[in-house]
Design a protein around this motif. Structure first.
Motif, PDB file in Angstrom:
ATOM      1  N   ASP A   1      -0.275  10.682  35.729  1.00  0.00           N
ATOM      2  CA  ASP A   1      -0.791  10.735  36.944  1.00  0.00           C
ATOM      3  C   ASP A   1      -1.248   9.511  37.754  1.00  0.00           C
ATOM      4  O   ASP A   1      -1.605   9.374  38.837  1.00  0.00           O
ATOM      5  CB  ASP A   1      -2.480  11.300  36.460  1.00  0.00           C
ATOM      6  CG  ASP A   1      -2.417  12.764  35.985  1.00  0.00           C
ATOM      7  OD1 ASP A   1      -1.380  13.466  36.279  1.00  0.00           O
ATOM      8  OD2 ASP A   1      -3.247  13.054  35.454  1.00  0.00           O
TER       9      ASP A   1
ATOM     10  N   GLU B   1      -3.250  15.722  39.477  1.00  0.00           N
ATOM     11  CA  GLU B   1      -3.091  15.671  38.174  1.00  0.00           C
ATOM     12  C   GLU B   1      -2.046  16.490  37.868  1.00  0.00           C
ATOM     13  O   GLU B   1      -2.137  17.826  38.274  1.00  0.00           O
ATOM     14  CB  GLU B   1      -4.506  16.279  37.455  1.00  0.00           C
ATOM     15  CG  GLU B   1      -5.593  15.271  37.455  1.00  0.00           C
ATOM     16  CD  GLU B   1      -6.796  15.703  36.823  1.00  0.00           C
ATOM     17  OE1 GLU B   1      -6.722  17.029  36.422  1.00  0.00           O
ATOM     18  OE2 GLU B   1      -7.966  14.977  36.954  1.00  0.00           O
TER      19      GLU B   1
ATOM     20  N   THR C   1      -2.495  21.453  33.584  1.00  0.00           N
ATOM     21  CA  THR C   1      -3.008  21.420  34.740  1.00  0.00           C
ATOM     22  C   THR C   1      -2.165  22.278  35.663  1.00  0.00           C
ATOM     23  O   THR C   1      -1.159  22.746  35.566  1.00  0.00           O
ATOM     24  CB  THR C   1      -3.010  19.956  35.503  1.00  0.00           C
ATOM     25  OG1 THR C   1      -1.339  19.543  35.748  1.00  0.00           O
ATOM     26  CG2 THR C   1      -3.542  18.789  34.429  1.00  0.00           C
ATOM     27  N   GLN C   2      -3.209  22.653  36.581  1.00  0.00           N
ATOM     28  CA  GLN C   2      -2.400  23.636  37.588  1.00  0.00           C
ATOM     29  C   GLN C   2      -1.372  22.967  38.433  1.00  0.00           C
ATOM     30  O   GLN C   2      -0.088  23.813  38.834  1.00  0.00           O
ATOM     31  CB  GLN C   2      -3.671  24.175  38.588  1.00  0.00           C
ATOM     32  CG  GLN C   2      -4.653  25.064  38.024  1.00  0.00           C
ATOM     33  CD  GLN C   2      -5.830  25.635  38.895  1.00  0.00           C
ATOM     34  OE1 GLN C   2      -6.641  24.667  38.945  1.00  0.00           O
ATOM     35  NE2 GLN C   2      -5.818  26.547  39.316  1.00  0.00           N
TER      36      GLN C   2
ATOM     37  N   ARG D   1      -8.405  16.172  42.422  1.00  0.00           N
ATOM     38  CA  ARG D   1      -8.040  16.114  41.086  1.00  0.00           C
ATOM     39  C   ARG D   1      -7.077  17.296  40.929  1.00  0.00           C
ATOM     40  O   ARG D   1      -5.875  16.897  40.262  1.00  0.00           O
ATOM     41  CB  ARG D   1      -9.262  16.597  40.276  1.00  0.00           C
ATOM     42  CG  ARG D   1      -9.997  15.237  39.754  1.00  0.00           C
ATOM     43  CD  ARG D   1     -10.717  15.382  38.305  1.00  0.00           C
ATOM     44  NE  ARG D   1     -11.653  16.777  38.515  1.00  0.00           N
ATOM     45  CZ  ARG D   1     -12.880  16.927  38.872  1.00  0.00           C
ATOM     46  NH1 ARG D   1     -13.373  15.908  39.764  1.00  0.00           N
ATOM     47  NH2 ARG D   1     -13.347  18.165  38.986  1.00  0.00           N
TER      48      ARG D   1
END
Length: 442
Positions: free
Chosen positions: A284, A12, A17-18, A8
């Motif tokens: 995504d 993502e 999100t990172q 993930r």
């Protein structure tokens, strides 16, 4: 394999999100320059990293990349009027410039200062190498745009295209840096001689390199288990895949991964046209793939451009929406008879062959079920680099502020089997990582 959590993290890319935040710290392609018309032309929808945005060129020629939703009541500014150096919402007439400043607020009293409090989200853009590049972190310091070699050449020396793909951007990118698959996916059928297949089948002809008089296709076909070497450098990773050639020689195919979302193809010999791609997530489960070809020695000919538009090399044949003609919902027009007689896949086009496999993995592949082997060394190195960078406490990687580190090349070479990848690159480019920036110093 990856854990579900790391899968993930890797895939993502939406707001918050990172990995999305990592991508936002770099300049990334958001459109072809040809998609943006002249001054005051209609705005164009783009969706990047899960954000619905608009591109438009104002009266003075400046390009804006802005939120698609008006900050008043959320109307879609796609329907707005591009006029007099601003985009005006047709709902209540609110007007914004390319920097997101509110220029006019006709629904408030003339002496109101409310307009000063209103802003439309806007991101910096630049035009280079036939692409429109966006920087989607409005809070970060703006770095210089990366100096990819194709962005430094005259327009006559480059050709760019784009296509839509229905899968996560990471598995599409991983398909490009996985050069071991060339021994199968893009080859003629096993029972057919490569030269005969190229003469008889448009599928195989498109899959083969520009020439095989020097044995390149034969070496790839005959050695499906290349030995991989990975050399890290300031802008990313250099991958070298070594296959047995004739006598005591090794055939090296070298690939560049350049952070955060570019990869260069490994096929070009000196003087030949080079190819690269960038994968920009729409969301995504889908992405835009920007493909660029360049020749630093000479202009791209009109005949070559026509071939690229027809789906030659890693370009795709697309409709007027940049959707491939051969795609998932029509099974890529697979020809089973051609697959039996001529082509390994029966699918026409290298780009379409890649897409068929990448999309067949599902919208987001479950990497916890993988079983990686020796030829997946490059994939493993890529994932480690991206995951470590995404977890770096919100700090942008050094590559984001090192534009000259992107002026690199790669490609094919033949050397004695005892010569290392670093020495091969040094002999060809004068630098172990393919850096050719000295040609383009300002």
């Amino acid at each position: 394999m990856l854990s579900e959590t790391n899968n993930r993290l890797l895939t993502e890319a939406g707001p918050g999100t990172q990995m999305g935040e990592l991508l936002r710290r770099f300049w990334i392609p958001v459109a072809l320059a040809e998609e943006i018309g002249g001054p005051d032309s209609p705005p164009q929808r783009v969706t990047v990293l899960g954000e619905p945005l608009l591109l438009f060129r104002d009266t003075s020629g400046r390009i804006g990349l802005v939120d698609r939703r008006c900050p008043h009541r959320g109307a879609d500014l796609y329907y707005g009027r591009n006029e007099a150096c601003g985009l005006r919402c047709v709902y209540h007439g609110w007007k914004f410039d390319v920097d997101g400043n509110c220029l006019d607020l006709p629904t408030t009293p003339a002496d109101s200062r409310f307009r000063e409090k209103i802003r439309l989200t806007a991101y910096p853009v630049q035009e280079a190498g036939g692409l429109i590049w966006g920087f989607l972190d409005s809070a970060a310091a703006l770095p210089a745009i990366p100096r990819h070699e194709f962005t430094l050449l005259p327009d006559a020396h480059i050709h760019v295209s784009k296509k839509w793909q229905d899968c996560n951007w990471v598995q599409a990118l991983e398909g490009a840096i996985d050069t071991a698959h060339l021994s199968f996916l893009h080859m003629p059928a096993p029972s057919v001689d490569a030269g005969a297949a190229a003469a008889s089948s448009p599928v195989s002809q498109a899959a083969l390199s520009d020439q095989d008089s020097d044995g390149r296709v034969r070496w790839v076909r005959d050695d499906p288990c290349p030995f991989f070497t990975v050399l890290p450098h300031a802008a990313g990773l250099l991958f070298g895949a070594a296959r047995r050639a004739d006598g005591d020689d090794t055939y090296w195919r070298t690939t560049q991964f350049l952070m955060p979302n570019h990869a260069y193809a490994p096929n070009a010999f000196p003087g030949e046209t080079q190819h690269g791609q960038a994968w920009t997530p729409a969301d995504d489960r889908s992405c835009w793939i920007y493909t660029y070809s360049w020749n630093s020695e000479r202009p791209i000919t009109s005949a070559e451009r026509a071939k690229f538009r027809g789906g030659f090399s890693i370009h795709s044949e697309v409709d007027d929406r940049y959707v491939p003609l051969r795609r998932l919902d029509n099974d890529y027009l697979i020809d089973r008879e051609d697959q039996r007689r001529n082509s390994f896949t029966g699918i026409r086009g290298v780009s379409e062959q890649d897409a068929a496999i990448q999309e067949s993995q599902g919208p987001i592949v479950d990497r916890s079920r993988e079983h990686l082997g020796e030829t997946d060394l490059g994939i493993i190195a890529f994932r480690k680099l991206m995951l470590a960078s995404a977890l770096a406490d919100g700090e942008a990687p050094p590559a984001a502020s090192m534009p000259d580190a992107y002026t690199v090349q790669c490609g094919g070479a033949v050397a004695h089997r005892d010569i290392s990848l670093a020495d091969v690159m040094r002999d060809r480019f004068g630098h172990t990582t393919g850096h050719v920036g000295s040609r383009y110093k300002s």
